[in-house]
Design an enzyme around this catalytic site. Structure first.
Site, mmCIF file in Angstrom:
data_model
loop_
_atom_site.group_PDB
_atom_site.id
_atom_site.type_symbol
_atom_site.label_atom_id
_atom_site.label_comp_id
_atom_site.label_asym_id
_atom_site.label_seq_id
_atom_site.Cartn_x
_atom_site.Cartn_y
_atom_site.Cartn_z
ATOM 1 N N LEU A 1 0.698 -1.374 -0.051
ATOM 2 C CA LEU A 1 -0.114 -0.019 -0.194
ATOM 3 C C LEU A 1 0.903 1.230 0.094
ATOM 4 C CD1 LEU A 1 -2.685 1.452 0.274
ATOM 5 C CD2 LEU A 1 -2.735 1.217 2.516
ATOM 6 N N SER B 1 21.406 15.205 14.520
ATOM 7 C CA SER B 1 21.569 14.680 13.193
ATOM 8 C C SER B 1 21.618 15.902 12.023
ATOM 9 C CB SER B 1 20.473 13.950 12.920
ATOM 10 O OG SER B 1 19.056 14.697 13.008
ATOM 11 N N CYS C 1 5.766 3.984 8.121
ATOM 12 C CA CYS C 1 5.845 2.698 8.740
ATOM 13 C C CYS C 1 7.056 2.829 9.597
ATOM 14 C CB CYS C 1 5.784 1.501 7.825
ATOM 15 S SG CYS C 1 4.383 1.205 6.872
ATOM 16 N N CYS D 1 11.009 15.924 21.766
ATOM 17 C CA CYS D 1 10.155 16.347 20.884
ATOM 18 C C CYS D 1 8.944 16.994 21.395
ATOM 19 C CB CYS D 1 9.937 15.574 19.647
ATOM 20 S SG CYS D 1 11.596 14.571 19.025
ATOM 21 N N HIS E 1 10.592 20.713 10.804
ATOM 22 C CA HIS E 1 9.582 20.063 10.017
ATOM 23 C C HIS E 1 9.273 20.769 8.751
ATOM 24 C CE1 HIS E 1 8.927 17.430 13.472
ATOM 25 N NE2 HIS E 1 8.803 18.459 14.185
HETATM 26 N N1 GLN Z 1 19.409 13.133 18.277
HETATM 27 C C1 GLN Z 1 18.387 13.061 17.249
HETATM 28 C C2 GLN Z 1 18.323 13.659 16.094
HETATM 29 O O1 GLN Z 1 18.943 14.685 16.030
HETATM 30 C C3 GLN Z 1 17.086 13.267 17.959
HETATM 31 C C4 GLN Z 1 15.809 12.854 17.291
HETATM 32 C C5 GLN Z 1 14.496 13.005 17.728
HETATM 33 O O2 GLN Z 1 14.484 13.451 18.902
HETATM 34 N N2 GLN Z 1 13.451 12.615 17.364
HETATM 35 O O3 GLN Z 1 18.122 13.005 15.044
HETATM 36 ZN ZN ZN Z 2 13.151 15.884 18.652
#
Ligand code: GLN
Ligand code: ZN
Length: 758
Positions: free
Chosen positions: A18, A437, A520, A647, A698
């Site tokens: 899907l 990251s 997913c 987050c 985002h």
């Molecule tokens: N250290 C991770 C990154 O920077 C944190 C990711 C997260 O909090 N979802 O990707």
């Molecule tokens: Zn985060």
């Protein structure tokens, strides 16, 4: 005769068919007719796998999300989506993702907000209510699927999200009270049910999982009102609850005028006896006896032992099913080539769970003698699991037994620590950093894949990753960031990376579970005692630190997040598994410290989302979860600075727990809330350092320096400026360098500007 049914089946497909069908159609590579055909094929395959059931679920399949499907069925879409016209499919995907395959840039609209479905990792599209909300029920698409199932020889049982849960999951967009829509909504649902009755449907599963949460009186009244209205329709309703126990809502559930009630007997076993006693004569009691939230084989002998007397009491009124929809587990264990035989013997995915149900049905309907062999085989699997050498590690057990308060405590209070840290870190005011990251380029992904496939030698891989780290450090120095990171190029995923390096974790090849839309996740399986045989990150971080004079943050995933984003063993309390994970992370923290790393960040992205659905259970969860973090983080000297990251979270009601973590710095996602989330920290007079995100990662939009200065000024009204850090909301792995460079340059500019203006 006991009736055997299912509440919902995974929809994404054994090989994520899907997902690929949807994404091809969004790219415009396939036609809508092809998407429709592929969806039909999938439904056919999925019903085929459920063909032993007396009733198969219909309406559990969805292109994107079943709550969104409900909005469509109710004719309840926001005007911004309808105004653009186009086909029904265009409108559907616009609400799901902000655009349809046919849209040009002008027709892009804001997608519906997405949020987590109860305590799962599935996300639904939030229904939007305003004073103007109207409903025009149309069950046409569902009826078509009912017909499809019948033509394939199945006995269909349509599934609907119930009216009160639908309303409760929704949000008011204009401050109006959404309960005002209750009567109209109940009327619309009555319309849907009549259309289903016209199509010859007898039973409908109507999901009201909100009944396992703490409900205010007005919501309990709403259930009464809605179900009294629906009692007049010509279908039999199976009021369906899951994800927990009904507790104080049990009487209400037994009182509502429906034909049957489904309970989650895995998480809400205590409700069963009371329900048997309180449910009026003639009502069906459906028991969810197989765990729909985890991947372990059920204990069929134990289940038979307690089901037999219930069957004797209820007779034909007893139905059996999985506890909840199987949407939350992978589809089929038989497609896993990599799992060894022993481990495979302990597991059950969706298809295997239905096989378990079939054994129970046979045992109940034909007598236990009919399933002697199956029960013996099942017992043998359980014995293999409880005796296996792989499950127990005596050294780990001893270490957990030796845990004490002191191990979770820093040597000195924050005020003393920060002085010690500043002496050698010497950071400016408003220090700048990132969350870990950096862009995961196609090049990086290819290199990792080649290495994984064995096409790249260990040495070549190491060299390639070191080159990425070098670039990343150089970029950060050029940008003028104060605290650097290595960029996480070697990590596919923040849980999988660590799980693969620890004992006690297993990984599947196709064990995908839908998170949202076509996305997913593939949660690891924690099956045994967790240990960390060797350092997991030290070489990478030490290399990064060797390239620069500035401090490089070591980057780890915390114990609670490792736990909450995995399938966790069910043969010991979660607290024990959390403590094992904590000790493994603690070793890594101490090794990083010994390697000269002065700042270590421990991400706990999933700490807040692990909160139980019932408030009364929060304290217990927070106690073990925060303790696990403290064990992981706090075994360092005063000189070492511990950061944590979370987050998007509501912090208001968990501030005491956050403070108890005692991280020197916490970075959080705040840019989209306009710093409102800081209110909780201000109110609580949170004593340590805070980095409120000033840049929404985002979105591809590049934030301006002025917008970040404005956010920081707002932050400084709530938090003493000397404790503020400057950073993006989260990691930058989904962005590209073209976006990241100017955004971070502006962020550094904002921090410098603030330093100068005092
Ligand atoms: N250290 C991770 C990154 O920077 C944190 C990711 C997260 O909090 N979802 O990707
Ligand atoms: Zn985060």
């Amino acid at each position: 005769m006991v009736t055997m049914h299912n509440l919902g089946f995974p929809r994404i497909g054994a090989k994520r068919e899907l997902k690929f069908a949807l994404e091809a159609s969004w790219r415009g590579e396939t036609t809508e007719a092809e998407l429709i055909q592929r969806s039909r094929d999938l439904r056919r395959q999925h019903w085929q796998k459920q063909s032993s059931l007396h009733r198969v679920p219909v309406g559990d399949f969805s292109w994107y999300d079943h709550v969104l499907d409900t909005s469509i069925m109710l004719g309840h879409l926001p005007p911004r989506v309808l105004d653009l016209g186009g086909t029904a499919t265009d409108q559907y995907f616009r609400l799901a993702r902000g655009r349809s395959a046919a849209d040009d840039d002008e027709s892009v609209v804001a997608a519906g907000e997405m949020t987590k479905w109860f305590d799962t990792n599935y996300h639904y599209i939030v229904p939007e209510f305003t004073r103007e909300s109207r409903f025009s029920p149309d069950a046409g698409a569902l009826v078509a699927q009912v017909t499809e199932a019948r033509e394939q020889g199945h006995n269909p049982k349509p599934v609907l999200v119930g009216p009160v849960t639908y309303l409760w999951l929704g949000k008011s967009k204009d401050g109006s009270e959404r309960l005002e829509h209750l009567t109209a909504l109940a009327e619309a649902y009555a319309g849907l049910l009549e259309q289903l009755a016209d199509a010859g449907v007898d039973w409908v599963q109507i999901d009201e999982p909100i009944m396992v949460t703490d409900l205010a009186p007005e919501w309990r009244n709403a259930l009464e009102t809605a179900y009294h209205r629906l009692a007049d329709t010509r279908v039999s309703l199976l009021l369906t609850t899951y994800f927990g126990h009904l507790g104080d809502n049990l009487e209400l559930a037994c009182r509502l005028p429906v034909a049957g009630l489904h309970l989650d007997a895995v998480r809400g076993g205590a409700d069963v006896q009371r329900a048997v006693e309180q449910l009026p004569q003639g009502r069906v009691l459906s028991l969810g006896v197989v765990d729909g939230r985890n991947v372990w084989k059920a204990d069929l002998t134990a289940l038979m032992d307690w089901l037999e007397p219930v069957h004797a009491a209820l007779g034909d009124r007893l139905w059996i099913a999985p506890a909840c929809s199987l949407l939350h587990v992978p589809m089929d264990l038989d497609t896993e080539p990599d799992l060894d035989e022993e481990l495979r013997g302990w597991l059950a995915f969706a298809v295997q769970k239905l096989e378990e149900l079939e054994i129970l049905e046979k045992g109940l309907n034909k007598g236990r003698n009919a399933i002697i062999a199956e029960l013996a085989a099942n017992r043998a699997c359980h014995a293999s699991r409880s005796h296996s050498q792989r499950v127990r590690n005596p050294a780990v057990r001893e270490a957990v037994a030796g845990l004490n308060e002191v191990m979770g405590q820093r040597q000195s209070p924050y005020a003393r620590r920060i002085e010690a840290q500043q002496r050698h870190l010497d950071l400016p005011r408003f220090p700048t950093t990132t969350i870990g990251s950096f862009p995961q380029t196609g090049e990086i992904r290819r290199t990792r894949l080649q290495y994984r496939r064995g096409d790249l030698s260990e040495a070549a891989y190491r060299e390639a990753m070191q080159a990425e780290i070098r670039d990343c450090i150089r970029e950060q120095e050029a940008l003028g960031l104060d605290v650097l990171v290595h960029g996480e190029a070697e990590r596919n995923d923040m849980v999988e990376y660590f799980g693969e390096l620890m004992d006690g974790f297993a990984f599947t090849r196709h064990g995908w579970v839908q998170s949202f839309g076509s996305r997913c996740v593939k949660p690891p399986i924690i099956y045994g005692d967790v240990d960390r045989p060797d350092p997991m990150t030290v070489d990478w971080i030490r290399y990064a630190q060797s390239l620069t004079e500035r401090p490089v943050k070591g980057m780890l995933t915390g114990p609670v997040t490792l736990l909450n984003w995995s399938f966790v063993r069910d043969d010991q309390p979660e607290r024990d598994t959390a403590n094992q994970l904590a000790l493994a992370v603690r070793k890594e923290v101490q090794d990083l410290e010994a390697a000269g790393i002065r700042i270590i960040q421990i991400d706990e992205a999933a700490l807040r989302e692990g909160l139980p659905l019932r408030r009364s259970e929060w304290e217990t969860y927070l106690e073990w979860a925060i303790n696990a973090f403290r064990i992981a983080a706090n075994g360092v000297s005063d000189d070492t600075q511990i950061h944590t990251h979370m987050c998007y979270s509501e912090f208001n009601d968990i501030m005491a727990a956050i403070a108890r973590m005692d991280a020197d710095v916490i970075t959080i996602e705040t840019s989209r809330s306009d710093m409102e989330l800081l209110e909780a920290f201000e109110h609580f007079e949170y004593p340590n350092g805070i980095g409120p995100g000033v840049y929404d990662i985002h979105s591809p939009n590049i934030p301006t320096q002025a917008s970040m200065v404005a956010l920081l000024r707002k932050a400084a009204e709530r938090i003493p400026p000397e404790r503020l850090w400057v950073n993006p909301d989260c990691g930058l792995k989904t962005r590209n360098w073209g976006e990241v460079r100017p955004a971070l340059a502006a962020m550094v500019g904002a921090a410098r500007g603030l330093r100068q203006s005092g």
